[in-house]
Design a protein around this motif. Structure first.
Motif, PDB file in Angstrom:
ATOM      1  N   THR A 136     -14.524  -5.560  -2.857  1.00  0.00           N
ATOM      2  CA  THR A 136     -13.081  -5.757  -2.908  1.00  0.00           C
ATOM      3  C   THR A 136     -12.581  -6.252  -4.252  1.00  0.00           C
ATOM      4  O   THR A 136     -11.502  -5.844  -4.701  1.00  0.00           O
ATOM      5  CB  THR A 136     -12.667  -6.766  -1.816  1.00  0.00           C
ATOM      6  N   ASP A 137     -13.340  -7.119  -4.919  1.00  0.00           N
ATOM      7  CA  ASP A 137     -12.773  -7.842  -6.063  1.00  0.00           C
ATOM      8  C   ASP A 137     -12.278  -6.923  -7.167  1.00  0.00           C
ATOM      9  O   ASP A 137     -11.147  -7.054  -7.648  1.00  0.00           O
ATOM     10  CB  ASP A 137     -13.763  -8.877  -6.609  1.00  0.00           C
ATOM     11  N   TRP A 138     -13.084  -5.947  -7.581  1.00  0.00           N
ATOM     12  CA  TRP A 138     -12.637  -5.031  -8.629  1.00  0.00           C
ATOM     13  C   TRP A 138     -11.446  -4.196  -8.159  1.00  0.00           C
ATOM     14  O   TRP A 138     -10.515  -3.943  -8.918  1.00  0.00           O
ATOM     15  CB  TRP A 138     -13.761  -4.088  -9.031  1.00  0.00           C
ATOM     16  N   LEU A 139     -11.496  -3.775  -6.899  1.00  0.00           N
ATOM     17  CA  LEU A 139     -10.427  -2.912  -6.380  1.00  0.00           C
ATOM     18  C   LEU A 139      -9.097  -3.659  -6.292  1.00  0.00           C
ATOM     19  O   LEU A 139      -8.039  -3.085  -6.542  1.00  0.00           O
ATOM     20  CB  LEU A 139     -10.821  -2.381  -5.005  1.00  0.00           C
ATOM     21  N   ASP A 140      -9.149  -4.938  -5.953  1.00  0.00           N
ATOM     22  CA  ASP A 140      -7.913  -5.718  -5.866  1.00  0.00           C
ATOM     23  C   ASP A 140      -7.404  -6.166  -7.232  1.00  0.00           C
ATOM     24  O   ASP A 140      -6.199  -6.377  -7.410  1.00  0.00           O
ATOM     25  CB  ASP A 140      -8.130  -6.948  -4.982  1.00  0.00           C
ATOM     26  N   ALA A 141      -8.305  -6.318  -8.198  1.00  0.00           N
ATOM     27  CA  ALA A 141      -7.903  -6.785  -9.524  1.00  0.00           C
ATOM     28  C   ALA A 141      -7.478  -5.643 -10.432  1.00  0.00           C
ATOM     29  O   ALA A 141      -6.693  -5.839 -11.373  1.00  0.00           O
ATOM     30  CB  ALA A 141      -9.052  -7.554 -10.186  1.00  0.00           C
ATOM     31  N   GLY A 142      -7.992  -4.434 -10.165  1.00  0.00           N
ATOM     32  CA  GLY A 142      -7.684  -3.296 -11.025  1.00  0.00           C
ATOM     33  C   GLY A 142      -6.286  -2.780 -10.807  1.00  0.00           C
ATOM     34  O   GLY A 142      -5.623  -3.091  -9.804  1.00  0.00           O
ATOM     35  N   GLY A 195       3.524   4.136  -6.247  1.00  0.00           N
ATOM     36  CA  GLY A 195       4.573   4.693  -5.414  1.00  0.00           C
ATOM     37  C   GLY A 195       4.712   3.923  -4.122  1.00  0.00           C
ATOM     38  O   GLY A 195       4.204   2.806  -3.976  1.00  0.00           O
ATOM     39  N   GLY A 196       5.391   4.529  -3.154  1.00  0.00           N
ATOM     40  CA  GLY A 196       5.672   3.875  -1.894  1.00  0.00           C
ATOM     41  C   GLY A 196       4.419   3.480  -1.155  1.00  0.00           C
ATOM     42  O   GLY A 196       3.432   4.217  -1.123  1.00  0.00           O
ATOM     43  N   GLY A 197       4.434   2.302  -0.564  1.00  0.00           N
ATOM     44  CA  GLY A 197       3.323   1.811   0.233  1.00  0.00           C
ATOM     45  C   GLY A 197       2.345   0.949  -0.524  1.00  0.00           C
ATOM     46  O   GLY A 197       1.567   0.210   0.082  1.00  0.00           O
ATOM     47  N   ALA A 198       2.356   1.014  -1.857  1.00  0.00           N
ATOM     48  CA  ALA A 198       1.403   0.252  -2.664  1.00  0.00           C
ATOM     49  C   ALA A 198       1.966  -1.077  -3.128  1.00  0.00           C
ATOM     50  O   ALA A 198       1.287  -1.827  -3.822  1.00  0.00           O
ATOM     51  CB  ALA A 198       0.971   1.079  -3.879  1.00  0.00           C
ATOM     52  N   GLU A 235       5.457  -6.141  -7.546  1.00  0.00           N
ATOM     53  CA  GLU A 235       4.355  -6.882  -6.958  1.00  0.00           C
ATOM     54  C   GLU A 235       3.513  -5.908  -6.131  1.00  0.00           C
ATOM     55  O   GLU A 235       3.998  -5.319  -5.162  1.00  0.00           O
ATOM     56  CB  GLU A 235       4.875  -8.024  -6.082  1.00  0.00           C
ATOM     57  N   TRP A 236       2.265  -5.752  -6.547  1.00  0.00           N
ATOM     58  CA  TRP A 236       1.384  -4.777  -5.917  1.00  0.00           C
ATOM     59  C   TRP A 236       0.617  -5.397  -4.759  1.00  0.00           C
ATOM     60  O   TRP A 236       0.247  -6.564  -4.801  1.00  0.00           O
ATOM     61  CB  TRP A 236       0.397  -4.220  -6.944  1.00  0.00           C
ATOM     62  N   ARG A 237       0.366  -4.607  -3.764  1.00  0.00           N
ATOM     63  CA  ARG A 237      -0.446  -5.042  -2.640  1.00  0.00           C
ATOM     64  C   ARG A 237      -1.911  -5.164  -3.056  1.00  0.00           C
ATOM     65  O   ARG A 237      -2.329  -4.617  -4.078  1.00  0.00           O
ATOM     66  CB  ARG A 237      -0.353  -4.044  -1.476  1.00  0.00           C
ATOM     67  N   THR A 238      -2.693  -5.842  -2.250  1.00  0.00           N
ATOM     68  CA  THR A 238      -4.139  -5.783  -2.339  1.00  0.00           C
ATOM     69  C   THR A 238      -4.648  -5.007  -1.129  1.00  0.00           C
ATOM     70  O   THR A 238      -3.883  -4.648  -0.236  1.00  0.00           O
ATOM     71  CB  THR A 238      -4.748  -7.196  -2.376  1.00  0.00           C
ATOM     72  N   HIS A 268      -4.152   1.352  -3.467  1.00  0.00           N
ATOM     73  CA  HIS A 268      -4.552   2.607  -4.129  1.00  0.00           C
ATOM     74  C   HIS A 268      -4.192   3.851  -3.325  1.00  0.00           C
ATOM     75  O   HIS A 268      -4.590   4.941  -3.694  1.00  0.00           O
ATOM     76  CB  HIS A 268      -6.060   2.574  -4.389  1.00  0.00           C
ATOM     77  N   GLU A 269      -3.439   3.685  -2.219  1.00  0.00           N
ATOM     78  CA  GLU A 269      -3.134   4.824  -1.357  1.00  0.00           C
ATOM     79  C   GLU A 269      -1.631   5.084  -1.264  1.00  0.00           C
ATOM     80  O   GLU A 269      -1.105   5.396  -0.195  1.00  0.00           O
ATOM     81  CB  GLU A 269      -3.685   4.578   0.057  1.00  0.00           C
ATOM     82  N   ALA A 270      -0.942   4.988  -2.366  1.00  0.00           N
ATOM     83  CA  ALA A 270       0.512   5.175  -2.335  1.00  0.00           C
ATOM     84  C   ALA A 270       0.884   6.573  -1.849  1.00  0.00           C
ATOM     85  O   ALA A 270       0.123   7.529  -1.972  1.00  0.00           O
ATOM     86  CB  ALA A 270       1.093   4.942  -3.732  1.00  0.00           C
TER      87      ALA A 270
END
Length: 438
Positions: free
Chosen positions: A229-235, A241-244, A254-257, A262-264
């Motif tokens: 998770t750590d790299w994916l949440d920090a990158g 787009g919508g949903g992210a 403000e981006w989700r974790t 990564h699935e906008a």
């Protein structure tokens, strides 16, 4: 003996025309490019479609059902590949998409092998990654990886699980041990491995795993990246787009974790549902029977080719022992593109010709012109291997019975008499061939 398919696939009894005017059962030996859908997957898609709706954003009944199908697929996939608690399962378009996502978030250097498919090579080349040139044996190749990481540790070591050219597999647990010794994580391109072998992140020490639905009997446009998770949440968010996001203004985002980062956009719900159903079918297979089925088919083909002195079966390592059902070969003095066209037109056999999106590997093997690849899967039988052997033997002993023309680097059937389905238009002359043949 593999007289019957291990699982039935859509098109398993497909009849196709030959240029001589007959119809024959299609011999599909191109599973490594795209595997046919399992029948249970196609049936599941038919059930899902009436309730297809937007996920995560609707209170309607269909939306709620689609959301549950989509999110439960993460659990199904994660359990199948032995994901660790807290690992993220992110749905993408395919393996290439997954590996490009991973490349966008790696916080440091990457080391990769020269035998990789372009999907697990080009992203790292663009990022200035370091290549390890493989040796003639797996043992020596592992030593070279160890030496490279000892010289300068990297953030990530990324390797193929099974070669899309030769089917040879790498010892992933050993590679993980080497990588982790230097504080390096291991990523595995499992596009060719997962449809043929069990994969387990925890047991094999894999930190990131990428694979495609279209090679795993769910050809509906979904891929997967599973990992820490750590790299994916920090990158950075892979798609913007919508949903992210959790909050947006023209000044600040403000981006989700989690996976949604990564699935906008609107995800491929049907493709993910199909992939999850394919995974369930694979999970129910007896592992010994599954492995033996493909091993027997592969060996049957190799043994048949051994009786033809003109045929050269290619391999990377002299000490490899556990290849999946992929066989690449060339025939002395024969243009592989012509042989592939002949196999299709006169025998109804589908194989892949080209350089298989692995140009550095083919150069390493001394192959400068297109080669041929035959690949097996759950729907394959002994008859498929025997028919290819028979067809190649006939080509070498008798030659083609039809005429073929070389046009702009591609062989075409002269005066092709084969009808096409009314819904499938002829390929326009202006449409090029996009692959890895050159």
């Amino acid at each position: 003996m593999s007289d019957c398919p291990l699982l039935p696939v859509v098109g398993g009894d497909l009849l196709v025309p030959t240029v001589m005017g007959s119809e024959v059962r299609y011999t599909n030996l191109d599973y490594a490019a795209s595997a046919p859908a399992l029948e249970v997957v196609a049936e599941h898609v038919v059930r899902v479609l009436p309730l297809y709706a937007s996920v995560h954003r609707g209170a309607g009944y269909a939306s709620q059902v689609s959301t549950s199908v989509y999110e439960s697929a993460r659990v199904i996939v994660g359990d199948f590949v032995g994901a660790r608690p807290g690992d993220e399962v992110i749905f993408t378009r395919n393996t290439t998409d997954s590996l490009n996502l991973l490349a966008s978030i790696v916080p440091g250097e990457t080391v990769f092998l020269d035998i990789e498919h372009h999907a697990n090579l080009l992203p790292w080349v663009e990022k200035g990654g370091r290549v390890v040139v493989s040796a003639d044996t797996i043992e020596q190749t592992l030593l070279r990886v160890d030496e490279e990481l000892a010289r300068r540790p990297a953030a990530l070591l990324t390797v193929t699980g099974a070669s899309n050219v030769t089917g040879e597999t790498l010892p992933l647990r050993q590679l993980a041990n080497i990588a982790h010794r230097y504080g390096t994580r291991l990523a595995v391109d499992a596009a060719q491995l997962l449809p043929h072998r069990r994969v387990n992140l925890q047991l094999q020490g894999i930190d990131y795993l990428a694979f495609s639905g279209h090679k795993a009997y769910a050809p509906f446009g979904a891929g997967v990246l599973v990992g820490r998770t750590d790299w994916l949440d920090a990158g950075p968010a892979y798609l913007r787009g919508g949903g992210a996001v959790t909050s947006v203004s023209v000044e600040k985002t403000e981006w989700r974790t989690g996976p949604s980062r990564h699935e906008a956009g609107s995800p491929n719900v049907v493709g993910v549902a199909a992939l999850a159903r394919a995974i369930q079918a694979l999970d129910q297979l007896d592992e010994t029977e599954w492995t033996a089925h493909e091993a027997g088919l592969r060996q049957r083909l190799v043994d048949g080719f051994d009786q033809l002195p003109e045929v050269r079966v290619h391999r990377i390592f002299s000490d490899s022992t556990d290849p999946v059902g992929v066989v690449s070969f060339t025939v002395d003095g024969v243009d592989s593109r012509l042989l592939a066209t002949y196999l299709s037109a006169e025998w109804g056999i589908g194989v892949r010709d080209g350089k298989f999106c692995a140009h550095p590997l083919l150069r390493r093997l001394g192959i400068t012109e297109p080669a041929l690849r035959a690949s097996f899967g759950l729907g394959s039988t002994d008859l498929d291997a025997d028919r290819l052997i028979e067809a190649v033997t006939a080509f070498l002993r008798v030659g083609p019975t039809w005429n073929y023309d070389l046009v702009d680097g591609h062989w075409e059937v002269r005066d092709d008499t084969r009808p096409r389905p009314e819904w499938a238009p002829e390929l326009a002359a202006t449409v090029g061939f996009y692959g890895c043949a050159a």
